[in-house]
Design a protein around this motif. Sequence first.
Motif, mmCIF file in Angstrom:
data_model
loop_
_atom_site.group_PDB
_atom_site.id
_atom_site.type_symbol
_atom_site.label_atom_id
_atom_site.label_comp_id
_atom_site.label_asym_id
_atom_site.label_seq_id
_atom_site.Cartn_x
_atom_site.Cartn_y
_atom_site.Cartn_z
ATOM 1 N N CYS A 1 35.181 50.305 15.106
ATOM 2 C CA CYS A 1 34.395 49.926 16.290
ATOM 3 C C CYS A 1 33.375 51.009 16.631
ATOM 4 C CB CYS A 1 35.309 49.666 17.474
ATOM 5 S SG CYS A 1 36.299 48.168 17.328
ATOM 6 N N ALA A 2 33.809 52.262 16.555
ATOM 7 C CA ALA A 2 32.904 53.363 16.874
ATOM 8 C C ALA A 2 31.725 53.394 15.903
ATOM 9 C CB ALA A 2 33.652 54.687 16.838
ATOM 10 N N ALA A 3 31.986 53.170 14.610
ATOM 11 C CA ALA A 3 30.906 53.169 13.617
ATOM 12 C C ALA A 3 29.921 52.038 13.876
ATOM 13 C CB ALA A 3 31.490 53.049 12.218
ATOM 14 N N ALA A 4 30.452 50.849 14.168
ATOM 15 C CA ALA A 4 29.580 49.696 14.419
ATOM 16 C C ALA A 4 28.725 49.903 15.660
ATOM 17 C CB ALA A 4 30.421 48.431 14.559
ATOM 18 N N LEU A 5 29.292 50.520 16.695
ATOM 19 C CA LEU A 5 28.540 50.754 17.926
ATOM 20 C C LEU A 5 27.571 51.919 17.797
ATOM 21 C CD1 LEU A 5 31.402 50.263 20.541
ATOM 22 C CD2 LEU A 5 29.541 48.673 20.017
ATOM 23 N N LEU A 6 27.918 52.907 16.969
ATOM 24 C CA LEU A 6 27.073 54.087 16.808
ATOM 25 C C LEU A 6 25.834 53.797 15.966
ATOM 26 C CD1 LEU A 6 26.769 57.154 17.267
ATOM 27 C CD2 LEU A 6 28.197 57.500 15.225
ATOM 28 N N ALA A 7 25.962 52.929 14.981
ATOM 29 C CA ALA A 7 24.879 52.710 14.014
ATOM 30 C C ALA A 7 23.530 52.375 14.656
ATOM 31 C CB ALA A 7 25.293 51.629 13.014
ATOM 32 N N PRO A 8 23.453 51.488 15.649
ATOM 33 C CA PRO A 8 22.133 51.132 16.194
ATOM 34 C C PRO A 8 21.623 52.044 17.301
ATOM 35 C CG PRO A 8 23.802 49.720 17.158
ATOM 36 C CD PRO A 8 24.519 50.638 16.204
ATOM 37 N N VAL A 9 22.342 53.111 17.631
ATOM 38 C CA VAL A 9 21.992 53.911 18.803
ATOM 39 C C VAL A 9 20.597 54.530 18.675
ATOM 40 C CG1 VAL A 9 22.552 56.081 19.973
ATOM 41 C CG2 VAL A 9 24.325 54.377 19.585
ATOM 42 N N GLY A 10 20.272 55.094 17.519
ATOM 43 C CA GLY A 10 18.979 55.742 17.349
ATOM 44 C C GLY A 10 17.822 54.770 17.487
ATOM 45 N N TRP A 11 17.914 53.644 16.790
ATOM 46 C CA TRP A 11 16.839 52.648 16.819
ATOM 47 C C TRP A 11 16.675 52.078 18.227
ATOM 48 C CZ3 TRP A 11 15.841 47.542 17.876
ATOM 49 C CH2 TRP A 11 14.692 46.982 17.305
ATOM 50 N N LEU A 12 17.786 51.671 18.830
ATOM 51 C CA LEU A 12 17.712 51.110 20.177
ATOM 52 C C LEU A 12 17.214 52.138 21.186
ATOM 53 C CD1 LEU A 12 20.939 48.924 20.491
ATOM 54 C CD2 LEU A 12 18.568 48.129 20.529
ATOM 55 N N GLY A 13 17.663 53.381 21.042
ATOM 56 C CA GLY A 13 17.253 54.415 21.974
ATOM 57 C C GLY A 13 15.749 54.613 21.974
ATOM 58 N N TYR A 14 15.154 54.674 20.784
ATOM 59 C CA TYR A 14 13.703 54.884 20.740
ATOM 60 C C TYR A 14 12.947 53.656 21.255
ATOM 61 C CZ TYR A 14 8.996 55.921 19.299
ATOM 62 O OH TYR A 14 7.642 56.128 19.312
ATOM 63 N N VAL A 15 13.374 52.473 20.847
ATOM 64 C CA VAL A 15 12.683 51.255 21.289
ATOM 65 C C VAL A 15 12.739 51.127 22.812
ATOM 66 C CG1 VAL A 15 12.808 48.729 21.247
ATOM 67 C CG2 VAL A 15 12.944 50.024 19.109
ATOM 68 N N LEU A 16 13.886 51.404 23.397
ATOM 69 C CA LEU A 16 14.006 51.309 24.857
ATOM 70 C C LEU A 16 13.195 52.402 25.542
ATOM 71 C CD1 LEU A 16 17.803 50.434 25.210
ATOM 72 C CD2 LEU A 16 15.834 48.895 25.436
ATOM 73 N N TRP A 17 13.134 53.593 24.932
ATOM 74 C CA TRP A 17 12.318 54.667 25.511
ATOM 75 C C TRP A 17 10.837 54.283 25.517
ATOM 76 C CZ3 TRP A 17 8.490 57.816 23.328
ATOM 77 C CH2 TRP A 17 8.089 58.892 24.123
#
Length: 411
Positions: free
Chosen positions: A251-267
Amino acid sequence: MVAETVERAGGVAAASGTPWGRVGAAARRARTALLWFVGIRLAGAACVAAWAWRTGRHPRSLLGGSWDSQWYLSIARHGYGMAAPDGRWPDVPGADLAFFPLFPWLVRGVGAVLPVHPLTAGLIVAWGAALLAAWGIFAVGEHLHGRRAGTLLVVLWAVLPHAVVESLAYTEALLTALSAWALYAALSGRFLWAGALAALAGLARPSALAIVAAVQAAVAVRAWRQWRRGARRSAPGGRAPDGHVPGRRLCAAALLAPVGWLGYVLWVGRRTGRGPLGYFAVQARWGSRFDFGRDALRAVRRLVLLGAPPAYLMALAVVAVALLLYVLLAADRPPAAVLGYVTVLLVLALGGTGYFASKPRFLLPAFPLLLPAALALARARRRTTAVITGGLAALSLGYGPYLLTLAAMPL
C-alpha cells in the motif's frame, strides 16, 4: 596459508553480503554493458564535436544548450517565472512551468558543489544520468533474460537513431535511469524502493506517469497473487512465506509512487491560480494536448501524401518500428510492470498533439521495447550480432550530428 585463504574468502563473502558489496557485485556484472555504452556515446559525442567545429559552433554549447536545454538551464539559474531564454517561443508568462524541476535542481546542486559553467553542470547531470540509465537497463534485462540479453539491451539503447539525446542536457536519460531502477526494484520485490524511485521520477518529466502506472501494476499483481495463495503476515511457526510482502508495504509503495508527479502538477495549479488543471493549461500554451492520437494520424497522412524532410521520415520509421516491437513484446507476455510501463509511454507519446518529429525522443525511456530485438540478437551468431549492431551504430553516430546541426526542426 590455507587459513589465510579461507579467511580472505570469508571476508569477500561477507563483504558481498553488505549493501555496498551487493552494489559492487552488480557493477561488475554490468561492466561489459557499461563499457560498450560509454564507448558508443563517447564516439557519438566526438562526432557531434567534430561537426560542431566544422560548422563554427562550440561542442559544449551544442550538447548543453540546444532547444529545451536552454529552458532547463534558465530554471536552474533563475527559478521559474523568467522570460523565455533567447527569445524562444512561447514567450508568455509561466511557459517555463511546463518543465519539471528535478533536472534544474540537480544542475543547480552540481553548480553549487563544483566551480563549473551551468552548461557544463547540465552535461554532468545528463551524462551521469545516462550512465545510471544504462546500468538500470542492464539490470532489468539481466533479471528477465540473462546477462547477454541485458548487455545487448544496453547496446541497442545506445545506438538508437535518436540516441544523441542521451548525450544532451535533456531529461530523457534522467527519467530512463529512475524508471529503469524503479522497474528493477518492482521486479525484484523491493516495492518501497520502487515507489520512492517512481515518486522521484515524477519530478523529472510528465511522462513519468508511465513508471507510476508500472509500479502500481506490480503492486496489484503481487497483492492479487498473495491473496490467492491465502498468504498472511505470519505463517505457522512465525515465518512469512517466501516472497511474501506485507500488505502495508504494498500500500505504501502504491501511494508513494505518484507523489512527485501529483505534487508538481498541483503546485503549478496553485501558482497559476487554475487549480488542478493549471498544469494542462500551461501545456496548452505550447500546443500540447491529449487527443488520443488524432493529430499524430493527421501528421502521418501529411507525411505520406506531401512528403517531408528526412528527420520527419525517420521519426515515422521509429514510431512504426516501436509499434511492431510493442506487439512482439506483448506476445512474449512480460511482467505486468514492464508491459504497463511501455503501454503508458506509447499512449502518452503518440496520443499527444504536435511535435511529431520529437516523438522518437519521447520514446527513448521505453527501453523494454527493445527486449525482443535484444533476445533475437542474443540467440544469433556473433558475426550477425556484430554486423547488425555495427550498422545501427553507424546510422546513430551519423544521424545525431544531422539532428543537431542540419535538421530544421525542434529536437
